[in-house]
Motif scaffolding. Structure first.
Motif, PDB file in Angstrom:
ATOM      1  N   VAL A   1       0.836  -1.200   0.000  1.00 45.49           N
ATOM      2  CA  VAL A   1       0.000   0.000   0.000  1.00 45.49           C
ATOM      3  C   VAL A   1       0.870   1.250   0.000  1.00 45.49           C
ATOM      4  O   VAL A   1       0.614   2.204  -0.749  1.00 45.49           O
ATOM      5  CB  VAL A   1      -0.966   0.000   1.210  1.00 45.49           C
ATOM      6  N   PHE A   2       1.910   1.272   0.821  1.00 46.13           N
ATOM      7  CA  PHE A   2       2.799   2.432   0.882  1.00 46.13           C
ATOM      8  C   PHE A   2       3.467   2.684  -0.469  1.00 46.13           C
ATOM      9  O   PHE A   2       3.518   3.824  -0.941  1.00 46.13           O
ATOM     10  CB  PHE A   2       3.855   2.242   1.984  1.00 46.13           C
ATOM     11  N   LEU A   3       3.980   1.631  -1.108  1.00 44.50           N
ATOM     12  CA  LEU A   3       4.615   1.788  -2.414  1.00 44.50           C
ATOM     13  C   LEU A   3       3.596   2.259  -3.462  1.00 44.50           C
ATOM     14  O   LEU A   3       3.921   3.095  -4.317  1.00 44.50           O
ATOM     15  CB  LEU A   3       5.272   0.489  -2.859  1.00 44.50           C
ATOM     16  N   GLY A   4       2.393   1.748  -3.404  1.00 41.62           N
ATOM     17  CA  GLY A   4       1.364   2.203  -4.334  1.00 41.62           C
ATOM     18  C   GLY A   4       1.066   3.685  -4.174  1.00 41.62           C
ATOM     19  O   GLY A   4       0.914   4.411  -5.166  1.00 41.62           O
TER      20      GLY A   4
ATOM     21  N   VAL B   1       3.127   5.974  -2.972  1.00 38.92           N
ATOM     22  CA  VAL B   1       4.288   6.734  -3.444  1.00 38.92           C
ATOM     23  C   VAL B   1       4.277   6.827  -4.968  1.00 38.92           C
ATOM     24  O   VAL B   1       4.494   7.903  -5.548  1.00 38.92           O
ATOM     25  CB  VAL B   1       5.599   6.097  -2.923  1.00 38.92           C
ATOM     26  N   VAL B   2       4.026   5.712  -5.651  1.00 38.89           N
ATOM     27  CA  VAL B   2       4.032   5.701  -7.122  1.00 38.89           C
ATOM     28  C   VAL B   2       2.916   6.591  -7.663  1.00 38.89           C
ATOM     29  O   VAL B   2       3.147   7.410  -8.572  1.00 38.89           O
ATOM     30  CB  VAL B   2       3.897   4.252  -7.647  1.00 38.89           C
ATOM     31  N   LEU B   3       1.710   6.472  -7.141  1.00 43.33           N
ATOM     32  CA  LEU B   3       0.608   7.293  -7.625  1.00 43.33           C
ATOM     33  C   LEU B   3       0.820   8.779  -7.330  1.00 43.33           C
ATOM     34  O   LEU B   3       0.505   9.635  -8.157  1.00 43.33           O
ATOM     35  CB  LEU B   3      -0.711   6.823  -7.020  1.00 43.33           C
ATOM     36  N   THR B   4       1.393   9.098  -6.172  1.00 43.41           N
ATOM     37  CA  THR B   4       1.678  10.494  -5.846  1.00 43.41           C
ATOM     38  C   THR B   4       2.707  11.065  -6.807  1.00 43.41           C
ATOM     39  O   THR B   4       2.557  12.194  -7.294  1.00 43.41           O
ATOM     40  CB  THR B   4       2.181  10.609  -4.390  1.00 43.41           C
ATOM     41  N   ALA B   5       3.755  10.290  -7.109  1.00 46.55           N
ATOM     42  CA  ALA B   5       4.775  10.751  -8.054  1.00 46.55           C
ATOM     43  C   ALA B   5       4.175  10.931  -9.444  1.00 46.55           C
ATOM     44  O   ALA B   5       4.485  11.917 -10.142  1.00 46.55           O
ATOM     45  CB  ALA B   5       5.933   9.757  -8.090  1.00 46.55           C
ATOM     46  N   LEU B   6       3.319  10.031  -9.865  1.00 42.90           N
ATOM     47  CA  LEU B   6       2.689  10.127 -11.182  1.00 42.90           C
ATOM     48  C   LEU B   6       1.807  11.376 -11.273  1.00 42.90           C
ATOM     49  O   LEU B   6       1.893  12.136 -12.247  1.00 42.90           O
ATOM     50  CB  LEU B   6       1.843   8.874 -11.435  1.00 42.90           C
ATOM     51  N   ILE B   7       1.003  11.619 -10.262  1.00 45.06           N
ATOM     52  CA  ILE B   7       0.126  12.795 -10.271  1.00 45.06           C
ATOM     53  C   ILE B   7       0.948  14.077 -10.202  1.00 45.06           C
ATOM     54  O   ILE B   7       0.661  15.051 -10.908  1.00 45.06           O
ATOM     55  CB  ILE B   7      -0.903  12.716  -9.129  1.00 45.06           C
ATOM     56  N   ALA B   8       1.998  14.115  -9.382  1.00 50.01           N
ATOM     57  CA  ALA B   8       2.844  15.301  -9.295  1.00 50.01           C
ATOM     58  C   ALA B   8       3.540  15.564 -10.630  1.00 50.01           C
ATOM     59  O   ALA B   8       3.634  16.717 -11.079  1.00 50.01           O
ATOM     60  CB  ALA B   8       3.872  15.135  -8.179  1.00 50.01           C
TER      61      ALA B   8
END
Length: 101
Positions: A73-76, A78-85
């Motif tokens: 969940v944590f990695l998901g 992080v990845v989604l936050t980086a993608l949106i940013a």
């Protein structure tokens, strides 16, 4: 009302249609109803005992499973936050370039 064969069979089985396929009229006070809901309440001790009994039936995850799920969940996140940013930055720059600062 148009009914198909299956609906007619079901209504006959429930006693709402007679053999000729006509609705059976019942007096107002004698309409069929389901069982009445129980109105009695249980005490706090019985309630807590039943809750504990139900919680014993739950398949709780092990400590390692909880740790693995937490990492996923944590990695998901992080990845989604980086993608949106990244998308926000790229699209923001594109709009600013479109209007030629």
């Amino acid at each position: 009302m148009a009914m198909n064969r299956e609906q007619r069979r079901l209504l006959k089985k429930q006693g709402e249609l007679n053999e000729q396929g006509e609705p059976v009229r019942q007096p107002r006070g004698q309409q069929q109803r389901g069982p009445a809901p129980k109105s009695e309440r249980v005490g706090p001790r019985q309630f807590v005992g039943e809750v504990r009994g139900e919680l014993r039936k739950v398949a709780w995850p092990s400590r390692t499973e909880v740790a693995n799920y937490s990492v996923v969940v944590f990695l998901g996140i992080v990845v989604l936050t980086a993608l949106i940013a990244g998308l926000d930055y790229v699209l923001g720059e594109a709009v600013l370039e479109l209007f030629a600062r």
